[in-house]
Each structure stands twice: as C-alpha cells, then as structure tokens.
Design a protein around this motif. Structure first.
Motif, PDB file in Angstrom:
ATOM      1  N   LEU A   9       0.524  -0.753  -0.034  1.00 50.46           N
ATOM      2  CA  LEU A   9      -0.209  -0.110  -0.089  1.00 50.46           C
ATOM      3  C   LEU A   9       0.766   1.247   0.345  1.00 50.46           C
ATOM      4  O   LEU A   9       0.781   2.292  -0.888  1.00 50.46           O
ATOM      5  CB  LEU A   9      -0.828  -0.226   0.642  1.00 50.46           C
ATOM      6  CG  LEU A   9      -1.666   1.362   1.343  1.00 50.46           C
ATOM      7  CD1 LEU A   9      -3.062   1.616   0.078  1.00 50.46           C
ATOM      8  CD2 LEU A   9      -2.857   1.035   2.524  1.00 50.46           C
ATOM      9  N   PHE A  12       2.155   1.224  -3.390  1.00 52.69           N
ATOM     10  CA  PHE A  12       2.176   2.634  -4.544  1.00 52.69           C
ATOM     11  C   PHE A  12       1.563   3.783  -4.309  1.00 52.69           C
ATOM     12  O   PHE A  12       1.562   4.619  -5.434  1.00 52.69           O
ATOM     13  CB  PHE A  12       0.532   0.902  -4.415  1.00 52.69           C
ATOM     14  CG  PHE A  12       0.234   0.210  -5.077  1.00 52.69           C
ATOM     15  CD1 PHE A  12       1.722  -0.654  -6.191  1.00 52.69           C
ATOM     16  CD2 PHE A  12      -0.134  -1.346  -4.744  1.00 52.69           C
ATOM     17  CE1 PHE A  12       1.685  -1.611  -6.450  1.00 52.69           C
ATOM     18  CE2 PHE A  12      -0.263  -2.182  -5.381  1.00 52.69           C
ATOM     19  CZ  PHE A  12       0.811  -2.521  -6.232  1.00 52.69           C
ATOM     20  N   ALA A  13       1.306   3.882  -2.872  1.00 56.31           N
ATOM     21  CA  ALA A  13       0.846   5.170  -2.835  1.00 56.31           C
ATOM     22  C   ALA A  13       2.276   6.171  -3.169  1.00 56.31           C
ATOM     23  O   ALA A  13       1.942   7.591  -3.600  1.00 56.31           O
ATOM     24  CB  ALA A  13       0.142   5.320  -1.514  1.00 56.31           C
ATOM     25  N   TYR A  16       2.235   6.834  -6.606  1.00 56.82           N
ATOM     26  CA  TYR A  16       1.258   7.383  -7.354  1.00 56.82           C
ATOM     27  C   TYR A  16       2.339   8.700  -7.552  1.00 56.82           C
ATOM     28  O   TYR A  16       2.145  10.226  -8.639  1.00 56.82           O
ATOM     29  CB  TYR A  16       0.156   7.292  -6.925  1.00 56.82           C
ATOM     30  CG  TYR A  16      -0.488   8.093  -7.029  1.00 56.82           C
ATOM     31  CD1 TYR A  16      -1.653   8.596  -8.745  1.00 56.82           C
ATOM     32  CD2 TYR A  16      -1.331   9.613  -6.504  1.00 56.82           C
ATOM     33  CE1 TYR A  16      -2.316   9.477  -9.239  1.00 56.82           C
ATOM     34  CE2 TYR A  16      -2.154  10.316  -6.740  1.00 56.82           C
ATOM     35  CZ  TYR A  16      -2.643  10.508  -8.508  1.00 56.82           C
ATOM     36  OH  TYR A  16      -3.212  11.975  -9.091  1.00 56.82           O
ATOM     37  N   TRP A  57      -1.108   3.471 -10.545  1.00 51.59           N
ATOM     38  CA  TRP A  57      -0.114   3.507  -9.354  1.00 51.59           C
ATOM     39  C   TRP A  57      -1.823   3.751  -8.414  1.00 51.59           C
ATOM     40  O   TRP A  57      -2.078   3.241  -7.245  1.00 51.59           O
ATOM     41  CB  TRP A  57       0.625   3.853  -9.630  1.00 51.59           C
ATOM     42  CG  TRP A  57       2.098   3.619  -9.396  1.00 51.59           C
ATOM     43  CD1 TRP A  57       2.221   3.881 -11.545  1.00 51.59           C
ATOM     44  CD2 TRP A  57       3.212   3.236  -9.429  1.00 51.59           C
ATOM     45  NE1 TRP A  57       3.055   3.696 -11.178  1.00 51.59           N
ATOM     46  CE2 TRP A  57       4.122   2.794 -10.632  1.00 51.59           C
ATOM     47  CE3 TRP A  57       3.393   2.594  -8.183  1.00 51.59           C
ATOM     48  CZ2 TRP A  57       5.251   2.059  -9.740  1.00 51.59           C
ATOM     49  CZ3 TRP A  57       4.352   1.697  -7.991  1.00 51.59           C
ATOM     50  CH2 TRP A  57       5.467   1.690  -9.360  1.00 51.59           C
ATOM     51  N   THR A  61      -3.157   1.623  -5.807  1.00 56.15           N
ATOM     52  CA  THR A  61      -3.880   1.748  -4.084  1.00 56.15           C
ATOM     53  C   THR A  61      -5.357   1.703  -3.526  1.00 56.15           C
ATOM     54  O   THR A  61      -5.736   1.136  -2.843  1.00 56.15           O
ATOM     55  CB  THR A  61      -3.036   3.834  -4.169  1.00 56.15           C
ATOM     56  OG1 THR A  61      -1.804   3.482  -4.367  1.00 56.15           O
ATOM     57  CG2 THR A  61      -3.419   3.513  -2.980  1.00 56.15           C
ATOM     58  N   LEU A  65      -6.639  -0.935  -1.255  1.00 49.91           N
ATOM     59  CA  LEU A  65      -7.278  -0.364   0.576  1.00 49.91           C
ATOM     60  C   LEU A  65      -8.836  -1.457   0.454  1.00 49.91           C
ATOM     61  O   LEU A  65      -9.004  -1.895   1.287  1.00 49.91           O
ATOM     62  CB  LEU A  65      -7.586   1.072  -0.239  1.00 49.91           C
ATOM     63  CG  LEU A  65      -8.023   2.025   0.784  1.00 49.91           C
ATOM     64  CD1 LEU A  65      -7.126   1.377   2.463  1.00 49.91           C
ATOM     65  CD2 LEU A  65      -7.727   2.848   1.148  1.00 49.91           C
ATOM     66  N   THR A 234       3.074  -6.767  -8.994  1.00 59.42           N
ATOM     67  CA  THR A 234       3.468  -5.636  -9.014  1.00 59.42           C
ATOM     68  C   THR A 234       4.835  -5.361  -9.731  1.00 59.42           C
ATOM     69  O   THR A 234       5.646  -3.994  -9.687  1.00 59.42           O
ATOM     70  CB  THR A 234       4.026  -5.659  -7.282  1.00 59.42           C
ATOM     71  OG1 THR A 234       3.485  -5.518  -6.577  1.00 59.42           O
ATOM     72  CG2 THR A 234       5.262  -3.979  -7.459  1.00 59.42           C
TER      73      THR A 234
END
Length: 258
Positions: A9, A12-13, A16, A57, A61, A65, A234
C-alpha cells in the motif's frame, strides 16, 4: 501477510504521488510554460505518454485499500466524500481535456481543452492537499476545515507545482524549457525533481502512518488470497513503468497528437 499488504500500500501510494504528481504539476503550470498553441502542445506532449500509466498506481492503491483494508476504505470514502467528489471530477475533466484536445482543430476547442487540463490539474492537486490535511490531523473519518484545510490544500498544491516544474525542465526544449529553468535554475532540474519526489513520498507515508491500518485489515484468508497476487503483479507494473520511461523519457522537441 498484513505486513506485506501494508508495504505494498505504501509503495503504490508513493509511486502515484511521485510519478502522477509530475504530470499533475506540469498540467497546473501549462499556461505559464506554453504561451501559444504550439508551445502548449509541446508542454502536454511532455507528460502525455505517462499520465495513464501513472494513474495505474492510484488505481492499484485504491484496489489494495478496498481489498485488504475494507473497514478503513469505508471510513475514508464516507468521511472524505466532500474532498473525493471534486478530486474525481477534476480527474475526469483533466483526462477528458487531454483525450479530446486532438479531436478537433478549432481555436476555441483547443482553448477549452487546455482549460480543462489546467483546471482539472489544479482541482486534483488542491483536493489531494485537502484530503491529506485530514490524514495529517489524524481524522480520516471527517474532512478538516478552516485554516488547516486551506494551508494543507495550498501547500500540497504548491509542492505538486514545483514537482511538475522540475519534470518540465527535464523534458521540454525551447521557450517552455527556458521558462521552467528560469524558476528552478539551469542545471538544477534533477536536484529539484529529486527533492520534490522525496517530499511527496514523505507526505504520502506520513499521512499513511496516522491511519488505523492494523485494526482495519481484512481476514487472514482474504489477505492470503490477495497479497500473493499483488506480489506477482507489482514487478510487472514496475517493469512496464521502466519500459515506458525508457521509451519516451527523452526531451520533447515537437508537439505530438495532443
């Protein structure tokens, strides 16, 4: 499995905000960087090959989530609804401007699409700042208001803009490049882009650190199903992003389709 989900998580965050923040920031500054139609096309061409890949991305995310932290996703969706609606609206308006700009050749049509790109980019940046302000304050279940909301929105938007400025200085040529370099200094594009990348990554991680992630994780069976799939996907996402940047990472010398 929960630790792996948390790490993914965060990954990915950060991906982005660093990658997507570049095209958002460049779109915010398009009126300054590109003064005429040809120059604006050059500015848009600097990030057009990347914006869809960068948005993946964010989708990853959000998907992680929803799948791995459903309780927190529900709290964020309901609590941050006033910030999420204009954020998504700005996202759609911005992408529509990018897609539709090359569909017609009228001056007013292009001006309207340019306005959609700029306004949409500003809306996305400001709303991210508003949303992150709530996470910084430790209130994911409700939006913040007052000076904190204004400061957070403007601060994050300014960070996006400077990030886009560094990206533009790395990608553009001619007069748009000169305007970008004028603000960050010639020969300092990489330093500026690296610094803002670290700051955006830090903002994303700091916001996530205050979330009750551990207490909102899905059951062990769900994580055991989803996390291995994400661990396989990923590297493919990273490889695709590397290929994209290697293929289109040079300086832009002429306008593209957009």
């Amino acid at each position: 499995m929960e630790t792996a989900a948390l790490a993914l998580l965060g990954f990915f965050a950060v991906g982005y905000f660093v990658l997507g923040g570049a095209d958002i920031g460049t779109g915010m500054l398009a009126p300054y960087l590109g003064r005429g139609d040809a120059e604006r096309r050059l500015v848009i061409a600097s990030f057009a090959p990347f914006f869809l890949g960068n948005e993946v991305w964010l989708i990853a995310t959000a998907g992680l989530l929803v799948g791995c932290f459903p309780a927190l996703e529900g709290e964020l969706l309901s609590g941050q609804f006033p910030a999420l609606v204009p954020l998504l609206t700005g996202w759609v308006v911005r992408d529509a401007g990018l897609w539709l700009r090359g569909r017609a050749h009228g001056r007013w049509w292009r001006a309207g699409c340019d306005g959609a790109v700029v306004c949409g980019s500003w809306a996305v940046a400001l709303c991210w700042g508003w949303l992150l302000s709530a996470l910084f304050a430790g209130t994911p279940g409700r939006v913040v208001t007052g000076p904190l909301a204004v400061t957070g929105a403007l601060g994050v938007a300014a960070l996006f803009a400077v990030h886009g400025l560094g990206f533009a200085a790395l990608r553009l040529t001619g007069a748009p490049y000169a305007r970008a370099s004028r603000l960050i200094g010639r020969g300092r594009a990489w330093q500026s882009f690296a610094l803002t990348s670290v700051l955006l990554a830090g903002a994303a991680l700091f916001a996530g650190a205050g979330l009750p992630l551990a207490g909102s994780a899905a059951g062990g069976a769900t994580l055991a199903l989803l996390v291995p799939v994400l661990l396989v996907v990923t590297p493919l996402l990273v490889a695709a992003q590397v290929w994209l940047w290697r293929s289109f990472g040079g300086r832009v010398t002429r306008p593209a389709y957009f």
